[in-house]
Motif scaffolding. Structure first.
Motif: not given
Length: 587
Positions: A229, A233, A195-196, A193, A227, A198-202
């Motif tokens: 993600t 999902q 963190v990009r 995992q 990626d 922009d703060g999003t987790t991938v």
């Protein structure tokens, strides 16, 4: 190892600066070599010019510069010396030319290697994978365009940064364990995992490869990241839907199963636990162990025939539960086919129909009992829906009317069997039903095709008075035999009464004689008295009149006695009359 630094960018993107600098150096070297009396190989410095031009990555410019430097060296040598050449200057000139040639060859080779390397870097930039190279201190040394798109940091921002601090790496396995595995085997693959920017987790699928130098010392790590993600999902959603589907299938009040195209079970739901089956057995026939022996042959034959033909399968068999009790079940299956029509799998469900089977058996018994009871009691059932007049007749009703069971019942069929004198009465009863009369009670006659007459009694009750389509439920009773028996009983009763009266005449003979003799004796007595009253010297006519009146009264009394006795002996229906008990007592 490939490095990208900020110092390389201006020179790589602006070669004119290098060309100007190379020209300045070449000019200075030429002036010094041509116009100064220095006895050194100044022309060797043309190597700097060749290297500066070669660093622009332009192969034609490097070749042209090399030949230019050779020409400048020869020109400067010719200008600085007369026709008498000594060995020293010539040697220095040859050394300079050799240095220029060597530097040119090396520069051109380096250009070729650099071009090849640049092409490889461009290919790495073309890939959608994020490729990151970092040294053994986790400092980033390479960051391709895929990494820029994935994480959001540019190459300038990422180079030199600690990779795990920059991306805030998290994993189910500690980084120390990953490093140990990497050092041991040289490779590692797993999910991380990050963190990009922009703060999003991938969630990424990462593959690490350890690069060692010629001495086997670890130098750098190449990480290829994808990626996943969205895929994770989707996998989570699919897993959730699968769990929901499994829970739904387990909640179905039936035993759901699926089999391969050849009929071998591959899936069963939780309801099979009620049969003592907890998992699919690869060996053996589950059906043989749970289906009643008397039903197994027919069920297995139907199942094999369905597999062979591809037709839907249905069977009703008794299935043994874990308590050893057999219950009736409906077994059904449908095939799943591919686009070419080939069967891929069978999906089936076993539904417990024990209660329905018992209800059907109870209903069959009830219908049999009702049919027998109606046949014995000669009572049929009639249901009529209004206002359309649709009817339903029982078997006994068909028999009473004398119609075949394949005839659709209706009021016109009833009228066709009605006695001509009772048609108006039956039409009136039908109009009453249309008007919604709660109870209809009617006795009428049927004129049968063979000329016989049937007496029937029809009673109907309104079943749903508040409904938009009310319905009458009634009973039709064949009372022909009862009517005939009643008439025979009435005749027997009349004959018995006649016989009884005749029999009583003998027993009443004395009383009759007494009843008749008494008025006759009174008549004779009164006649004698009247003669005596007339034979007197002076006849007493008043007394004579009284005696005659008494004779008339007694004669009428005798006549009444005879009439009553005769009527008693006559064979006729009983008659009703008002009787004065006081007069009887006086008599």
């Amino acid at each position: 190892m490939i490095f990208r630094s900020h110092a390389d960018e201006p020179m790589r993107h602006d070669p004119r600066v290098l060309y100007v600098l190379a020209a300045a150096v070449a000019l200075v070297v030429f002036l010094i070599d041509a116009f100064t009396p220095l006895d050194i190989a100044i022309a060797v410095l043309y190597v700097v010019v060749v290297l500066l031009v070669a660093s622009t990555s332009s192969r034609p410019a490097a070749i042209l510069t090399s030949w230019g430097c050779v020409a400048l060296t020869v020109i400067a040598f010719a200008m600085s010396h007369d026709e008498h050449y000594s060995g020293g200057p010539v040697a220095r000139c040859l050394v300079s030319l050799l240095a220029i040639a060597t530097a040119s060859v090396l520069a051109l080779r380096n250009q070729k290697s650099t071009a090849t390397l640049q092409e490889q870097l461009q290919l790495l930039d073309l890939t959608h994978d994020a490729i990151v190279v970092y040294d053994m201190n986790d400092l980033i040394t390479f960051w391709n365009q895929g990494a820029e798109q994935l994480y959001g940091w540019t190459t300038q921002q990422a180079i030199g940064q600690p990779v795990h601090e920059l991306t805030q790496t998290r994993s189910s396995v500690s980084l120390d364990d990953i490093r140990r595995e990497l050092l041991r085997s040289g490779r590692w693959q797993g999910e991380l995992q990050h963190v990009r920017n922009d703060g999003t987790t991938v969630v990424i699928s990462s593959r690490w490869a350890l690069w060692r130098d010629a001495k086997g010392k670890p130098r750098a790590v190449l990480a290829t990241n994808n990626d996943i993600t969205v895929r994770k999902q989707m996998e989570g959603e699919l897993r959730r839907q699968k769990d929901e589907l499994r829970a739904t299938i387990d909640a179905i009040p039936g035993m759901v199963w699926s089999s391969s195209s050849d009929g071998r079970l591959v899936f069963i739901n939780r309801r099979w636990n009620e049969l003592g089956v907890t998992c699919v057995e690869n060996d053996g026939d589950i059906w043989r162990s749970i289906v009643h022996p008397d039903d197994y042959g027919a069920m297995q034959h139907g199942w094999r025939e369905a597999i062979a033909t591809g037709a839907p399968f249905e069977s009703v068999s008794r299935i043994r539960h874990s308590d050893g009790i057999y219950r009736w079940m409906h077994i059904g299956a449908e095939p799943l086919r591919d686009s070419a029509g080939k069967i891929l799998r069978w999906y089936g469900v076993n539904t417990d129909i024990e209660e329905r089977k018992q209800a059907e058996q109870a209903l069959a018994r009830s219908e049999a009992f009702l049919s027998d009871a109606q046949r014995l009691s000669r009572t049929g059932s009639i249901a009529t829906k209004l206002p359309g007049g649709e009817m339903w007749w029982s078997d006994e009703t068909y028999r009473i009317f004398g119609y075949s069971k394949d005839v659709a019942p209706g009021f016109q069929l009833i009228l066709a069997r009605a006695h001509p004198e009772d048609i108006a009465l039956m039409r009136q009863a039908y109009q009453q039903s249309l008007a919604g009369v709660p109870l209809i009670d009617l006795e009428h006659r049927l004129a049968m095709p063979d000329g016989s007459v049937k007496h029937v009694h029809y009673v109907a009750r309104l079943a749903a008075p508040q409904s938009a389509n009310p319905e009458y439920v009634g009973a039709l009773m064949d009372v022909t035999e009862r009517r005939a028996a009643q008439e025979a009983l009435d005749r027997s009763t009349a004959e018995l009464a006649h016989v009884t009266r005749v029999t009583m005449l003998g027993e009443l003979a004395a009383s009759i004689a007494h009843e008749v003799t008494q008025p006759l004796a009174a008549i004779a007595t009164c006649g004698d008295a009247a003669l005596r009253w007339l034979n007197r010297p002076q006849p007493d006519l008043k007394e004579v009149g009284q005696s005659i009146n008494q004779m008339i009264h007694d004669a009428r009394r005798a006549s009444d006695v005879i009439r009553q006795i005769r009527s008693m002996a006559q064979k006729r229906d009983p008659s009703h009359a008002v009787l004065d008990l006081n007069a009887i007592v006086r008599e």
